[in-house]
Design an enzyme around this catalytic site. Sequence first.
Site, PDB file in Angstrom:
ATOM      1  N   GLN A 167       0.848  -1.203   0.000  1.00  0.00           N
ATOM      2  CA  GLN A 167       0.000   0.000   0.000  1.00  0.00           C
ATOM      3  C   GLN A 167       0.881   1.248   0.000  1.00  0.00           C
ATOM      4  OE1 GLN A 167      -3.336  -0.231  -0.197  1.00  0.00           O
ATOM      5  NE2 GLN A 167      -3.665   1.974  -0.248  1.00  0.00           N
ATOM      6  N   ASP A 195     -11.609  -6.150  -5.311  1.00  0.00           N
ATOM      7  CA  ASP A 195     -12.102  -5.323  -6.414  1.00  0.00           C
ATOM      8  C   ASP A 195     -12.320  -6.204  -7.633  1.00  0.00           C
ATOM      9  OD1 ASP A 195     -11.687  -2.886  -4.967  1.00  0.00           O
ATOM     10  OD2 ASP A 195      -9.555  -2.973  -5.495  1.00  0.00           O
ATOM     11  N   HIS A 233      -8.071  -2.886   1.916  1.00  0.00           N
ATOM     12  CA  HIS A 233      -7.385  -4.008   1.261  1.00  0.00           C
ATOM     13  C   HIS A 233      -6.312  -4.620   2.163  1.00  0.00           C
ATOM     14  CE1 HIS A 233      -9.302  -3.997  -2.642  1.00  0.00           C
ATOM     15  NE2 HIS A 233      -9.316  -2.684  -2.594  1.00  0.00           N
ATOM     16  N   HIS A 285     -15.708  -2.280  -5.529  1.00  0.00           N
ATOM     17  CA  HIS A 285     -15.040  -2.636  -4.275  1.00  0.00           C
ATOM     18  C   HIS A 285     -16.050  -3.279  -3.314  1.00  0.00           C
ATOM     19  CE1 HIS A 285     -12.018  -1.790  -0.951  1.00  0.00           C
ATOM     20  NE2 HIS A 285     -13.128  -1.999  -0.252  1.00  0.00           N
ATOM     21  N   VAL A 289      -5.586   6.848  -3.744  1.00  0.00           N
ATOM     22  CA  VAL A 289      -5.001   5.699  -3.040  1.00  0.00           C
ATOM     23  C   VAL A 289      -4.974   5.999  -1.541  1.00  0.00           C
ATOM     24  CG1 VAL A 289      -2.962   4.235  -2.837  1.00  0.00           C
ATOM     25  CG2 VAL A 289      -3.576   5.202  -5.064  1.00  0.00           C
ATOM     26  N   ALA A 290      -5.508   5.078  -0.770  1.00  0.00           N
ATOM     27  CA  ALA A 290      -5.549   5.278   0.689  1.00  0.00           C
ATOM     28  C   ALA A 290      -4.146   5.275   1.275  1.00  0.00           C
ATOM     29  CB  ALA A 290      -6.395   4.185   1.336  1.00  0.00           C
ATOM     30  N   SER A 329      -6.160   1.420   4.276  1.00  0.00           N
ATOM     31  CA  SER A 329      -6.929   0.812   3.191  1.00  0.00           C
ATOM     32  C   SER A 329      -7.576  -0.483   3.662  1.00  0.00           C
ATOM     33  CB  SER A 329      -6.014   0.502   2.005  1.00  0.00           C
ATOM     34  OG  SER A 329      -6.686  -0.368   1.104  1.00  0.00           O
ATOM     35  N   GLU A 344     -17.321   3.608  -5.667  1.00  0.00           N
ATOM     36  CA  GLU A 344     -16.498   2.499  -6.174  1.00  0.00           C
ATOM     37  C   GLU A 344     -17.358   1.240  -6.287  1.00  0.00           C
ATOM     38  OE1 GLU A 344     -12.853   1.622  -4.171  1.00  0.00           O
ATOM     39  OE2 GLU A 344     -11.973   3.584  -4.578  1.00  0.00           O
TER      40      GLU A 344
END
Length: 375
Positions: A165, A199, A192, A246, A184-185, A190, A243
Site C-alpha cells: 500500500q 475489487d 485491502h 469494491h 489511493v488510501a 486501506s 467504487e
Amino acid sequence: MSKQKISKAKSINRTKTFVELIISAVLIAAAVMITKGALDRSSNVGSTSNVQETIPEETVIIEEETDPNKIIFASAPVKTKDKFYGDLILVNNSHQYFSTGEEDLVSILEMNDQTGRDFFTAVDYDYTILRPVYEPMGQMLEDFYKLYNNDTIIIYGSFRSTDFQQKLYEADLAENGSEDSTLVAKPGFSEHETGYAFDLSETENYDYMGTGDFAWINENCYKYGFVVRYTKAKENITEIRDEPWHFRYVGIPHAFYMTKNDLCLEEYIDLLRTHPYDGEHLTFTDDQNKNYEVYFYASDDAAETTNVPVPTGRKYDISGNNVDGFIVTVYTDEIVEPGMEHTTEASTEASTETASEESSDAESDSEEVEVIPLT
Ligand SMILES: [Zn+2]
C-alpha cells in the site's frame, strides 16, 4: 394464681403464638418473594429487561419459568487488543488497520484450481484474500456465472500488505504531484490491508461499474456477506468516491441489515453502539427467515482482557469494531451444545476460548468462560 388469671394467661399465650405464626408466615412469604425477585433479576438480562420491568411481577415469573427460548448470557474473556480484528472492523481515513502480519491468506488462483472454479480469475497467483472470505466470494461469482454464463470477471484488487500500500501511495503521489492522494488510501488506512475486501474488473482495463448483467452481483452480494462499501450516496461519510467494484466482507447478517437499511459501515458501527449489551439489542430477521440478535460491548482498554458477555447454548460471533469495542452476533435459531457456541468463521483474530466443560475452574483459568449469568 386464680383460675381466671391462668385462663387469661393461656389466652394471652395463644394470642402471642398466633401473632408469632402470622409474623413468621409474613416473613417467609416476604423471603420467598425477595428470592424470586432476585432470581428474576439475575436471569432478566439482555434485550427484554426494559420491557419486563413494566410487567407485573407475577407475570414475569411465569414467563421466566415457561420460556425455553430465553438466552442466558455468560462472560467470555477476550484479549482487549482483539478489538482491532474481526469481520466488522471499521477501516477508513480515521481508523487505521493494525496488521498482525499473520493474516490467514490464500491465493485466489490456487483456491480456484483446488475448487475447479475456472469462470473467474485473478491478476496472478500472488493475489491473496483471507481464507474465510474466499468461499463466499467464489460462491457468489459461481452463482453469477451460472445465471449469465459470463466468465470474464477478474479480481484485480485483493489483500495488500501495508508495504505494498505504501508503494501504491508513493507512486500515486509521484504521478500526481500532490501531498495527499485522493485515489489511493494512506498506508494502514486501506480496507485491502485487512484481507476482507476485493475489487472486480470486467476486463484488464479496470472497468467494472456493476451495470448490465453485473448489476446482479452488486444487488445480491449481501446474500453472501458482502457490501458495496463505497457508494455515491455515502461519499460524504466514507470520504471515498463511488467504487461499485469494491466489495467488503462483513458477514451475512450485517450485510443484510446494512443493505436493507441503506447504511454504510461507518453508520452501522455507530448504530450498533446504540445497542449495548445492557440496553436493547438489535434484533432482526433476514430474507432467509433467520433471526439474529446483535449488541455492542465496550472494550476495557485499561485491562489486557475484556469480559465480553456471550450467549450460552446459541451460536455466536465476536468481532472487534477497530474503534472502541466488540460486536457480538447471536444466531438466535442455532441452538448448540455448551462449548460449541463460538464460530470463528470469517473472523481473523477476535477469538475467545469459550464454554469449557470445566467451567467451575473459571477463576483459576482466565481462558475459560464463567457460567454465572450476567445481569
Ligand atoms: Zn478496492
